[in-house]
Design a protein around this motif. Structure first.
Motif, short mmCIF file in Angstrom:
data_model
loop_
_atom_site.label_atom_id
_atom_site.label_comp_id
_atom_site.label_asym_id
_atom_site.label_seq_id
_atom_site.Cartn_x
_atom_site.Cartn_y
_atom_site.Cartn_z
N ALA A 58 5.65 7.56 19.48
CA ALA A 58 6.79 7.46 18.53
C ALA A 58 6.19 7.00 17.11
O ALA A 58 6.72 7.26 16.05
N ASN A 59 4.99 6.16 17.17
CA ASN A 59 4.21 5.56 16.06
C ASN A 59 3.09 6.01 15.69
O ASN A 59 2.21 5.46 15.08
N ILE A 60 2.81 7.40 16.14
CA ILE A 60 1.47 8.04 15.89
C ILE A 60 1.06 8.28 14.24
O ILE A 60 0.01 8.51 13.94
N SER A 61 2.31 7.92 13.59
CA SER A 61 2.00 8.42 12.14
C SER A 61 2.50 7.15 11.35
O SER A 61 2.46 7.25 10.11
N THR A 62 2.61 6.11 11.84
CA THR A 62 2.90 4.81 11.44
C THR A 62 1.75 4.13 10.61
O THR A 62 0.67 3.83 11.46
N THR A 63 1.61 3.83 9.50
CA THR A 63 0.48 3.24 8.64
C THR A 63 0.29 1.83 9.47
O THR A 63 1.09 0.89 9.56
N GLY A 64 -0.99 1.65 9.58
CA GLY A 64 -1.46 0.48 10.44
C GLY A 64 -0.96 0.25 11.65
O GLY A 64 -1.35 -0.82 12.19
N TYR A 65 -0.48 1.08 12.58
CA TYR A 65 -0.31 0.70 13.59
C TYR A 65 -1.12 0.65 14.79
O TYR A 65 -2.35 1.54 14.70
N GLY A 88 -6.42 -0.07 2.13
CA GLY A 88 -6.80 -0.19 3.54
C GLY A 88 -8.19 -1.26 3.77
O GLY A 88 -8.55 -1.63 2.73
N LEU A 89 -8.30 -1.20 4.99
CA LEU A 89 -9.29 -2.19 5.17
C LEU A 89 -10.34 -1.36 6.14
O LEU A 89 -9.92 -0.95 6.95
N ASP A 90 -11.43 -1.82 5.61
CA ASP A 90 -12.84 -1.26 6.36
C ASP A 90 -13.25 -2.11 7.20
O ASP A 90 -14.29 -2.95 6.48
N THR A 135 -1.46 -3.33 7.74
CA THR A 135 -0.77 -2.26 7.11
C THR A 135 -0.85 -2.89 5.40
O THR A 135 -0.26 -3.89 5.27
N GLY A 136 -1.32 -2.09 4.73
CA GLY A 136 -1.44 -2.46 3.30
C GLY A 136 -0.74 -1.42 2.39
O GLY A 136 -1.10 -1.33 1.19
N ALA A 137 0.41 -1.20 2.89
CA ALA A 137 1.23 -0.40 1.90
C ALA A 137 2.25 -1.47 1.25
O ALA A 137 3.51 -1.86 1.73
N PHE A 138 1.60 -1.95 0.15
CA PHE A 138 2.11 -3.01 -0.55
C PHE A 138 3.02 -2.36 -1.78
O PHE A 138 2.90 -1.42 -2.30
N THR A 139 3.96 -3.36 -2.32
CA THR A 139 4.74 -3.20 -3.71
C THR A 139 4.97 -4.19 -4.44
O THR A 139 4.51 -5.47 -4.01
N ARG A 140 5.43 -4.11 -5.52
CA ARG A 140 5.85 -5.40 -6.08
C ARG A 140 7.60 -5.47 -6.29
O ARG A 140 8.21 -4.52 -6.42
N GLY A 151 -5.96 2.38 -3.05
CA GLY A 151 -5.79 3.76 -3.17
C GLY A 151 -5.78 4.44 -1.84
O GLY A 151 -5.86 5.71 -1.82
N SER A 152 -5.93 3.66 -0.63
CA SER A 152 -5.94 4.20 0.53
C SER A 152 -5.13 3.49 1.72
O SER A 152 -5.08 2.22 1.29
N LEU A 153 -4.75 4.24 2.75
CA LEU A 153 -3.97 3.52 3.83
C LEU A 153 -4.59 3.81 5.02
O LEU A 153 -4.83 4.86 5.36
N GLU A 154 -4.80 2.82 6.01
CA GLU A 154 -4.95 3.03 7.39
C GLU A 154 -4.14 3.74 8.15
O GLU A 154 -2.94 3.18 8.17
N GLY A 155 -4.33 4.58 8.91
CA GLY A 155 -3.50 5.28 9.82
C GLY A 155 -3.28 4.71 11.14
O GLY A 155 -3.57 3.43 11.25
#
Length: 241
Positions: free
Chosen positions: A27-34, A82-84, A102-107, A193-197
């Protein structure tokens, strides 16, 4: 119910938890940083009056998180990070300090850098990060340093742990470090400018679900046969001599 049936039922309970974990992963196969998770089966010895003195029960109470890195996908978002490497972002929650990939941040309206759930992102000193509303550009370097229109605001708090087994999963995306020592990240790069899947492999999870289902059916067949055996014994003992 005899001991063999109790042992089989403990196995069934563990297989149910394993199936739930596999379904949650898919169910979380597309969730960022899961991070995918599973369960660990262990043997629990229970005292028994008859020989051999103990009964080996099955237990699946331990949850295991797969901490392998996933691929980074370019998004172009200014606050998509994203974290490498093996590090984690540090997040302030009502329950205390938490770690996430999960690095999808906002202000926020107050100008803080926050997660999509509204939790403040912390800098390397453990303080919230405030972004000037009038900053023309926001650049974040690979070491986490934040440059807002030429003004250095600080560095995003990215930490590493020597032993990832110390982490306790709080949700699909947050981890509690407990008392584990947190060290500043030395081998982890921040990629703006990138997100980890998600690191879930859908094919492997489907194969895992099939394997669990077959094991569950085999165990159910054993329980049916055990029930038939007990009924046959009762009928035999109930016949007049």
């Amino acid at each position: 119910m005899d001991n063999a049936a109790y042992v089989a039922l403990t196995r069934q309970t563990g297989l149910l938890k394993a199936m739930q974990a596999a379904a949650h992963n898919i169910a979380n196969i597309s969730t960022t940083g899961y991070r995918g998770e599973g369960v660990i089966f262990t043997e629990v010895l229970v005292d028994h009056d008859g020989p051999p003195g103990t009964i080996a029960m099955s237990s699946a109470r331990v949850r295991l998180s797969d901490m392998r890195n996933a691929a980074l996908t370019p998004t172009g978002g200014t606050l998509d990070l994203g974290l490498d490497g093996p590090g984690f972002f540090t997040i302030d929650t009502p329950q205390g300090l938490r770690l996430t990939r999960t690095g999808a941040f906002t202000r926020s309206l107050a100008g803080e850098m926050v997660t999509l759930e509204g939790h403040p992102v912390l800098d390397d000193g453990g303080a919230p990060i405030f972004l000037p509303p009038d900053a023309s550009t926001i650049s974040i370097s690979t070491d986490g340093t934040i440059d807002a229109g030429g003004q250095i605001l600080g560095r995003i708090g990215v930490v590493e742990l020597g032993d990832l087994s110390e982490l306790t999963r709080q949700s699909g995306l947050l981890f509690d470090p407990g008392i584990a020592p947190l060290e500043p990240a030395l081998t982890t790069r921040v990629v703006q400018g990138s997100l980890e899947g998600s690191n879930v492999d859908g094919v492997l999870e489907m194969a895992r679900m099939i394997e669990i289902h077959r094991a569950y059916e085999l165990n159910a067949t054993f329980l049916d046969r055990e029930d038939q055996r007990i009924r046959a014994v009762i009928r035999t003992l109930g016949q007049p001599t």
